[in-house]
Design a protein around this motif. Structure first.
Motif, PDB file in Angstrom:
ATOM      1  N   ILE A 260       0.842  -1.200   0.000  1.00 31.45           N
ATOM      2  CA  ILE A 260       0.000   0.000   0.000  1.00 31.45           C
ATOM      3  C   ILE A 260       0.875   1.247   0.000  1.00 31.45           C
ATOM      4  CG2 ILE A 260      -1.670   1.317   1.345  1.00 31.45           C
ATOM      5  CD1 ILE A 260      -2.760  -1.323   2.399  1.00 31.45           C
ATOM      6  N   CYS A 261       1.894   1.245   0.858  1.00 29.27           N
ATOM      7  CA  CYS A 261       2.738   2.442   0.973  1.00 29.27           C
ATOM      8  C   CYS A 261       3.494   2.697  -0.326  1.00 29.27           C
ATOM      9  CB  CYS A 261       3.720   2.289   2.132  1.00 29.27           C
ATOM     10  SG  CYS A 261       2.894   2.353   3.715  1.00 29.27           S
ATOM     11  N   VAL A 262       4.025   1.636  -0.929  1.00 31.37           N
ATOM     12  CA  VAL A 262       4.797   1.819  -2.160  1.00 31.37           C
ATOM     13  C   VAL A 262       3.899   2.406  -3.245  1.00 31.37           C
ATOM     14  CG1 VAL A 262       5.945   0.628  -4.031  1.00 31.37           C
ATOM     15  CG2 VAL A 262       6.510   0.061  -1.686  1.00 31.37           C
ATOM     16  N   VAL A 263       2.736   1.817  -3.415  1.00 29.26           N
ATOM     17  CA  VAL A 263       1.835   2.305  -4.460  1.00 29.26           C
ATOM     18  C   VAL A 263       1.475   3.761  -4.209  1.00 29.26           C
ATOM     19  CG1 VAL A 263      -0.487   2.093  -5.393  1.00 29.26           C
ATOM     20  CG2 VAL A 263       0.908   0.055  -5.035  1.00 29.26           C
ATOM     21  N   PHE A 267       2.707   6.671  -6.644  1.00 28.48           N
ATOM     22  CA  PHE A 267       1.641   7.351  -7.378  1.00 28.48           C
ATOM     23  C   PHE A 267       1.734   8.864  -7.168  1.00 28.48           C
ATOM     24  CE2 PHE A 267      -2.603   9.225  -7.404  1.00 28.48           C
ATOM     25  CZ  PHE A 267      -2.935   8.982  -8.722  1.00 28.48           C
ATOM     26  N   ILE A 268       1.840   9.262  -5.927  1.00 29.30           N
ATOM     27  CA  ILE A 268       1.855  10.701  -5.644  1.00 29.30           C
ATOM     28  C   ILE A 268       3.091  11.353  -6.244  1.00 29.30           C
ATOM     29  CG2 ILE A 268       1.961  12.416  -3.796  1.00 29.30           C
ATOM     30  CD1 ILE A 268      -0.689  11.072  -3.925  1.00 29.30           C
ATOM     31  N   ARG A 269       4.231  10.661  -6.142  1.00 27.34           N
ATOM     32  CA  ARG A 269       5.444  11.262  -6.658  1.00 27.34           C
ATOM     33  C   ARG A 269       5.474  11.277  -8.182  1.00 27.34           C
ATOM     34  NH1 ARG A 269      10.554  10.934  -4.435  1.00 27.34           N
ATOM     35  NH2 ARG A 269      11.046   9.372  -5.983  1.00 27.34           N
ATOM     36  N   PRO A 272       2.303  15.484 -11.263  1.00 27.00           N
ATOM     37  CA  PRO A 272       2.612  16.855 -10.850  1.00 27.00           C
ATOM     38  C   PRO A 272       1.603  17.345  -9.817  1.00 27.00           C
ATOM     39  CG  PRO A 272       2.287  16.696 -13.231  1.00 27.00           C
ATOM     40  CD  PRO A 272       1.840  15.415 -12.650  1.00 27.00           C
ATOM     41  N   LEU A 273       2.068  18.271  -8.992  1.00 30.04           N
ATOM     42  CA  LEU A 273       1.182  18.816  -7.955  1.00 30.04           C
ATOM     43  C   LEU A 273      -0.060  19.446  -8.572  1.00 30.04           C
ATOM     44  CD1 LEU A 273       0.586  19.499  -5.049  1.00 30.04           C
ATOM     45  CD2 LEU A 273       1.976  21.525  -5.255  1.00 30.04           C
ATOM     46  N   ILE A 274       0.117  20.017  -9.753  1.00 27.99           N
ATOM     47  CA  ILE A 274      -1.012  20.737 -10.338  1.00 27.99           C
ATOM     48  C   ILE A 274      -2.176  19.785 -10.615  1.00 27.99           C
ATOM     49  CG2 ILE A 274      -0.153  20.556 -12.713  1.00 27.99           C
ATOM     50  CD1 ILE A 274      -1.530  23.740 -11.742  1.00 27.99           C
ATOM     51  N   THR A 275      -1.864  18.533 -11.022  1.00 26.35           N
ATOM     52  CA  THR A 275      -2.974  17.605 -11.255  1.00 26.35           C
ATOM     53  C   THR A 275      -3.639  17.237  -9.935  1.00 26.35           C
ATOM     54  OG1 THR A 275      -1.505  15.718 -11.158  1.00 26.35           O
ATOM     55  CG2 THR A 275      -1.927  16.614 -13.324  1.00 26.35           C
ATOM     56  N   LEU A 276      -2.834  17.140  -8.864  1.00 30.46           N
ATOM     57  CA  LEU A 276      -3.449  16.853  -7.567  1.00 30.46           C
ATOM     58  C   LEU A 276      -4.341  18.018  -7.140  1.00 30.46           C
ATOM     59  CD1 LEU A 276      -0.493  15.204  -5.672  1.00 30.46           C
ATOM     60  CD2 LEU A 276      -2.514  14.125  -6.594  1.00 30.46           C
ATOM     61  N   LEU A 277      -3.933  19.222  -7.485  1.00 28.51           N
ATOM     62  CA  LEU A 277      -4.781  20.369  -7.149  1.00 28.51           C
ATOM     63  C   LEU A 277      -6.045  20.361  -7.991  1.00 28.51           C
ATOM     64  CD1 LEU A 277      -2.126  23.160  -6.652  1.00 28.51           C
ATOM     65  CD2 LEU A 277      -3.454  21.977  -4.934  1.00 28.51           C
ATOM     66  N   PHE A 278      -5.917  19.927  -9.249  1.00 28.21           N
ATOM     67  CA  PHE A 278      -7.136  19.756 -10.052  1.00 28.21           C
ATOM     68  C   PHE A 278      -8.060  18.756  -9.362  1.00 28.21           C
ATOM     69  CE2 PHE A 278      -5.031  20.855 -14.371  1.00 28.21           C
ATOM     70  CZ  PHE A 278      -5.146  22.189 -14.063  1.00 28.21           C
ATOM     71  N   VAL A 279      -7.448  17.692  -8.855  1.00 24.38           N
ATOM     72  CA  VAL A 279      -8.264  16.706  -8.139  1.00 24.38           C
ATOM     73  C   VAL A 279      -8.976  17.386  -6.984  1.00 24.38           C
ATOM     74  CG1 VAL A 279      -8.170  14.675  -6.676  1.00 24.38           C
ATOM     75  CG2 VAL A 279      -6.884  14.724  -8.785  1.00 24.38           C
ATOM     76  N   THR A 305      -0.853  18.029   1.477  1.00 23.38           N
ATOM     77  CA  THR A 305      -0.257  17.243   2.555  1.00 23.38           C
ATOM     78  C   THR A 305       0.158  15.876   2.054  1.00 23.38           C
ATOM     79  OG1 THR A 305      -1.593  18.393   4.169  1.00 23.38           O
ATOM     80  CG2 THR A 305      -0.628  16.319   4.846  1.00 23.38           C
ATOM     81  N   ILE A 306      -0.724  15.191   1.346  1.00 21.69           N
ATOM     82  CA  ILE A 306      -0.316  13.857   0.899  1.00 21.69           C
ATOM     83  C   ILE A 306       0.787  13.975  -0.138  1.00 21.69           C
ATOM     84  CG2 ILE A 306      -2.500  12.746   1.451  1.00 21.69           C
ATOM     85  CD1 ILE A 306      -3.166  12.707  -1.440  1.00 21.69           C
ATOM     86  N   PHE A 307       0.783  15.061  -0.882  1.00 25.37           N
ATOM     87  CA  PHE A 307       1.866  15.270  -1.852  1.00 25.37           C
ATOM     88  C   PHE A 307       3.208  15.368  -1.139  1.00 25.37           C
ATOM     89  CE2 PHE A 307       4.513  18.247  -4.342  1.00 25.37           C
ATOM     90  CZ  PHE A 307       4.580  17.557  -5.533  1.00 25.37           C
ATOM     91  N   SER A 308       3.271  16.257  -0.148  1.00 27.70           N
ATOM     92  CA  SER A 308       4.572  16.422   0.496  1.00 27.70           C
ATOM     93  C   SER A 308       4.890  15.226   1.367  1.00 27.70           C
ATOM     94  CB  SER A 308       4.608  17.718   1.302  1.00 27.70           C
ATOM     95  OG  SER A 308       3.717  17.649   2.366  1.00 27.70           O
TER      96      SER A 308
END
Lengths: 432, 339, 407
Positions: A260-263, A267-269, A272-279, A305-308
């Motif tokens: 779970i942690c690896v995925v 995935f997050i890394r 790009p952050l911008i797509t996570l912000l779109f999310v 937070t999950i990004f960093s």
């Protein structure tokens, strides 16, 4: 001996001559210039090129800055004062100062609250940043998040008090159970905290905000550089524990948890952050229960937070991997269980190694908070690109505003990285 | 406590997915505030002034709805949305209505499941060019570089227009109006295209507005109007008839100046009386108080007043009524009767 | 020999053993994790379903097959406004890859230059480079992109100044034009026999490798050192040049024409300002980070190595090439590759300058026009994920190869 000598030799100098000064080409500024600027032909050329570059930059910016106007109503008024001379219109900064710092919807008469929270931030951070300060100050650090929340958002003081109560109860339960087993203590603490929050939620009436001591400010009204600071600080402090958990999970020998942690991390890394912000902006709302109305600020905090956390997890994993295997074995041989050996032996060392990396991530993250301007939040860049540049008065003032934002970011980020270097020297216990 | 972030987060953790969303009107009344989606800043339509108060044509529609439902035109929470986020914000319930000069199109209505409650501004896409370029018609634009403000139907109209006229162009899509303007003024594009109202608003902010001309071609129909989610017809009716009330008020000569007198001393015009709630039970049918329309009109005036105040000829934007005149004056505004 | 823990009693299973007994604990935790995971997925999924149903929406990828309806200014594959959204997405993907590729190269050049110069003995140059690195590292890339785009727009001449019978600006060397709309460069015209020239050129590149291999072999076998610098240049240029003239100058140049159009230069190759802006911004920003990596890498090579090489009588250039760089590269390359990853991810900010990358096409205009937010964002993330994982995979391969050589 001396007698004969005095006769044989015509002249003997009895005292040393004072050292004569080296030739002017081998001393002082001339020598320094020769050694450091014109050591070789190529070097000399480089120096000339660099000087030319500096001249170009300064000659094009300095007159513009010094001719700057600090007091004007609008760009048109500015141009009138300048009367054709090339000069900056810093008046936009003075006129929109509050908007740049606090956004345009934060109640004007309440600016002292975020300012106070900002000042207190230094008090709260001090014992964390500098170990020499008395440890008692850490109590204030612990209280600070609740205090800052109350200051910035306002509303009833009961909400942060309840949050605090939950944390305290959770800690007490943890403290009690941890003697049996860490897992029981950990989960027991979390459950206890949630129970307190849940029950407390009923005790606070729906109208508590209306006659509260501090006027309640919805998070939509936050903006300006304050928003960048808040996002940066909140997300970094939330993501460190999460990052530790992810790093431990990734190093764990339980295949499922590791998977779970690896995925999650990869995935997050990988995006790009911008797509996570779109999310956060266009998708996340669909994933919350209908009608829960989680506001954009929280959604963005969650995603950043999950990004960093994913990045911090990788840094900490590096720290864990860098520890000699003997440390792990030492923990085992002392009969410590996993939680104990991690808490007492591994993590303190691993975190120490990871601090520079974590600070790097924090600086990067703080800079990346400007991306929220792309999803219609009015952070400092959002304020510049949105309300200020769109207004009739200041339409066309780019350099001054971008320069201001750059200076703010530079001061903060450079400060943090200087601190990090100081800390690195401070923590260097190995002798190289 | 609804605004509290902390409890908001707790709700997420605590509440299990419930039934279908409650009726929007009940939610708005319970909340005491209307969440209205607007642009992130387009002078004349919706933009915060230097004190952070939103003002503009779309903003006044929001305020009218808030006044009709809650009796207070200030009870609006303006949610800035981008072209990208506006539909999700509405679909997910983050906002109750969207008044963001959004074009009423088939697919938005049918595929995206939104109800356009009417048209508050009949617009069309136009072109602006510097005067010294010597262009007098859009058909002469072969090979030009065109700055487009993204996020509206602009890109599609432009592609259609140039394709049907068989001329080539270089599109430069730009996110915000301010940046598009910067590009255009620096000569990085020859033409700036967006809705004609937006062009006029932009030109008004130039140092020398006279150096730029709007080309005569209007290449698209852009009926801009407020919209709500499909499926909540009661709420849709409220927004629709609030807009119609503003339009009808202008037609009947009800203004913010005379509305107090007219409702205090009902005259002989039955439609005015019905509109102002002194006769009939229209408000009750909508689930609102009898003076709902009176509040809505009193908030910012009737349609004509709102228009003149924000984008009319006396403002820097200086738009003439054109298509947006009452049907009695040869325009397209035609409100169904209040009966 | 006694152990500290009692052997577990057989047959008497107690519930607390699930938490305390190491044999069961790991399973307990994994089961809890699995349950939590399933619960979380179920929670999010059911919310999604409920919300979508309430809004009357569905998840569908049909829009990908519909005509996109908008034009894109810089495309690597044929594209018209009648192409599908999927094709628009491909245009975006290729544009993303293009800018990422270009920026990786230039960022490396900037970074290596700045990193080496920062270690230079020249005080002024090293200070200038420190200022460059610190300024770019400490200010958000978003602000840099906006600043650089604004600088380009404001300071470059307009396209108009190149146009007409008597332009204000002449084409540089009659071939190039730098405007705030981009760069116009001549395009080659492939005439008859041009293939021969190209073939000769390719053959001479192969020849260079062969020559270098031969020189190396000679060096190892006999100790004779052949010069490589000027012969390489000669092999590269001379045969091609000869072929070019022998074939009767088959390759011509299509220079930008100032008279063909009243708005823009026509002819030749046009590289749009958005591409240049995002390319330059990403390069110079990431260059600052790479400079730090390069500096750290060079400094990581201990001084003894340089001194040992010097003691062996190597010249400074050779010390750098043969001793320091190979060791420094090991330190430099892993962070370098993560900087490449960052470039790829930061290229998603191209939307700020109007460059049609994948975020601007699929995640921008297509999303705006179709309103299919969930689908578009998911596809967008999938694309970046694939790219990142591919690059990471290469990095792992490289790291493993490096590891093997470790002694």
């Amino acid at each position: 001996m001396s007698d004969t000598q005095s006769h044989n030799v015509a002249f003997v100098r009895e005292t040393f001559l004072p050292e004569s000064a080296p030739p002017s080409t081998a001393t002082g500024p001339v020598k320094w210039i020769k050694d450091n600027l014109f050591a070789t032909w190529a070097n000399g050329l480089l120096t000339v090129a660099a000087l030319y570059l500096i001249f170009l930059v300064l000659s094009s910016t300095m007159p513009w800055i010094f001719a700057g106007i600090w007091n004007a109503e609008s760009l048109a008024a500015c141009r009138e004062v300048l009367d054709g001379v090339s000069g900056a219109c810093f008046a936009v900064l003075t006129e929109r100062w509050n908007q740049l710092l606090f956004g345009f919807t934060y109640p004007t008469d309440q600016y002292w609250r975020p300012t106070l929270a900002f000042v207190l931030l230094f008090v709260a951070m001090a014992p964390v940043l500098f170990f020499d300060l008395p440890r008692k100050l850490l109590i204030f650090t612990g209280l600070y998040p609740f205090l800052a929340f109350w200051l910035i958002w306002g509303g009833t003081i009961l909400a942060p008090l309840l949050a605090l109560a939950g944390v305290v109860v959770g800690y007490l339960v943890y403290d009690r159970l941890v003697k049996n087993s860490f897992a029981a203590g950990f989960f027991g603490g979390i459950v206890a905290a949630f129970v307190v929050w849940y029950i407390g939620g009923f005790l606070i009436s729906d109208t508590a905000n209306e006659n509260a001591m501090l006027q309640a400010v919805p998070s939509r009204d936050l903006g300006g550089f304050m928003l960048n600071m808040m996002l940066g600080i909140t997300c970094v402090s939330l993501s460190v524990p999460l990052g530790i958990a992810l790093a431990l999970g990734r190093q764990s020998n339980l295949p499922l948890i590791k998977g779970i942690c690896v995925v999650f991390i990869e995935f997050i890394r990988g995006v790009p952050l911008i797509t996570l912000l779109f999310v956060a902006n266009v998708m996340l709302a669909y994933f919350f229960p209908p009608g829960s109305g989680v506001d954009l600020f929280i959604r963005v905090v969650i995603m950043i937070t999950i990004f960093s956390a994913a990045y911090i997890a990788e840094v900490i994993r590096g720290g864990l991997a860098a520890l000699p295997k003997g440390q792990y074995e030492a923990g085992d041989s002392l009969g410590l269980d996993y939680a104990q050996s991690m808490r007492l032996i591994i993590l303190p060392q691993a975190l120490k190694i990871s601090i520079p990396g974590i600070v790097n991530i924090a600086v990067g993250l703080f800079k990346d908070t400007t991306l929220v301007s792309v999803i219609s939040m009015f952070d400092i860049v959002g304020m510049i690109r949105g309300p200020i540049l769109a207004s009739t008065d200041w339409n066309g003032v780019y350099w001054e505003l971008f320069m201001f934002a750059s200076v703010l970011f530079f001061v903060v980020c450079y400060g943090i990285s200087q601190y990090s270097q100081w800390l690195e020297r401070r923590l260097a216990t190995d002798h190289r | 406590m609804k605004t509290s972030v902390f409890l908001g987060a707790l709700t997420v953790a605590g509440i299990v997915a419930g039934g279908a969303a409650a009726a929007t009107m009940d939610e708005v009344k319970a909340r005491g505030k209307l969440n209205c989606g607007v642009t992130t800043g387009l002078v004349g339509f919706a933009a915060p002034d230097s004190n952070g108060n939103w003002e503009g044509f779309d903003v006044d529609v929001c305020r009218a709805v808030a006044a009709a439902v809650l009796g207070d035109p200030q009870a609006v929470e303006f949610v800035p949305t981008t072209g990208k986020t506006r539909f999700t914000a509405l679909a997910s319930g983050e906002i109750d209505m969207l008044a963001r000069n959004t074009t009423w199109t088939f697919s938005r209505d049918v595929d995206l499941k939104f109800t356009f409650v009417g048209v508050n501004y009949y617009d069309g896409q136009g072109f602006m060019v510097p005067k010294d370029l010597g262009v007098s018609s859009a058909t002469e634009l072969d090979g030009a570089t065109v700055c487009i403000q993204t996020g509206t139907t602009t890109e599609l109209n432009l592609a259609d227009y140039f394709r049907s006229n068989n001329i080539s162009y270089e599109p430069v899509p730009i996110e915000t109006n301010a940046e598009a303007q910067q590009q255009y003024l620096a000569g990085a594009c020859d033409v700036y295209t967006t809705d004609a109202s937006g062009l006029a608003a932009t030109r008004a902010t130039f140092e020398a507005p006279g150096d730029h001309v709007l080309l005569p071609e209007i290449v698209s129909k852009e009926p801009l109007g407020p919209l709500v989610r499909h499926g909540d017809n009661e709420w849709g009716d409220v927004v629709r008839w609030t807009l119609n009330a503003l339009i009808t008020a202008e037609e009947l000569g009800v203004t913010s100046a005379n509305i107090a007198d007219m409702s205090a001393a009902p005259g002989n015009n039955p439609e005015i009386n019905r509109l102002l709630g002194t006769e009939g039970t229209l408000g009750e049918m909508l689930g609102l108080s009898a003076d709902w329309a009176k509040n809505a009109i009193a908030a910012g005036g009737n349609y004509g007043e709102v228009f003149e105040k924000n984008i009319g000829e006396a403002t820097p934007i200086g738009l003439s009524r054109g298509l947006n005149a009452q049907w009695t004056d040869g325009g397209l505004l035609y409100s169904p009767p209040f009966r | 020999m006694t152990t500290l823990t009692d052997p577990p009693k057989q047959g008497s299973f107690q519930p607390m053993m699930l938490l305390n007994d190491t044999r069961y604990r790991s399973i307990t935790f994994q089961v809890i994790a699995l349950i939590l995971l399933i619960l979380a997925i179920w929670f999010l999924g059911s919310n999604l379903a409920t919300n979508l149903a309430a809004a009357g929406l569905n998840i569908s990828y049909d829009f990908l097959g519909n005509p996109a309806g908008y034009d894109i200014n810089q495309t690597l594959i044929p594209y018209t406004s009648q192409s599908t959204n999927l094709q628009a997405a491909f245009v975006g993907i290729l544009n993303t890859l293009l800018v990422a590729f270009l920026a990786c190269i230039t960022a490396t050049v900037f970074g290596v230059l700045a990193g080496v110069l920062r270690l230079s003995k020249n005080w002024l140059v090293s200070k200038v480079m420190s200022v460059y690195v610190e300024i770019f590292r400490n200010i958000p890339v978003l602000i840099w992109i906006l600043i650089i785009f604004t600088i380009m727009t404001a300071s470059m001449p307009t396209a108009k100044s190149y146009l007409g019978e008597t332009p204000d600006n002449g084409l540089i060397a009659g071939l190039f034009a730098f405007t705030n709309r981009g760069v116009n460069a001549p395009a080659p015209i492939w005439g008859e026999g041009s293939m021969v020239v190209v073939a000769v050129f390719i053959a001479s590149i192969i020849g260079i490798f062969a020559y270098r291999k031969y020189a190396k072999k000679l060096l190892f076998d006999t100790g004779r050192l052949l010069p490589t610098g000027w012969p390489t240049l000669a092999i590269l240029i001379l045969p091609t040049l000869i072929a070019f003239f022998v074939m009767g100058q088959p390759i011509g140049l299509d220079a930008p024409d100032p008279l063909a159009n009243r708005f823009n230069l026509r002819g030749g190759i046009q590289i749009g300002a958005p591409l240049i802006a995002i390319w330059f911004a990403l390069s110079i920003y990431t260059g600052a980070f790479i400079a730090e990596n390069v500096r750290a890498g060079i400094q990581a090579v201990s001084k003894g190595q340089t001194e040992a090489a010097a003691a062996l009588g190597l010249r400074p250039g050779r010390i750098m090439n043969l001793v320091v760089l190979p060791q420094a590269l090991r330190v430099i390359i892993p962070p370098l590759i993560s900087q490449y990853l960052n470039i790829t991810k930061n290229s998603s900010l191209a939307i700020l300058v109007g460059y049609a990358d994948i975020t601007a096409t699929l995640g921008g205009i297509t999303l705006n026009q179709t309103g299919r937010a969930i689908e578009c964002v998911l596809l967008l993330m999938l694309f970046y994920l694939v790219i990142s994982l591919t690059i990471s995979a290469f990095m792992n391969v490289y790291n493993n190869r490096m590891k093997l050589k470790e002694r």
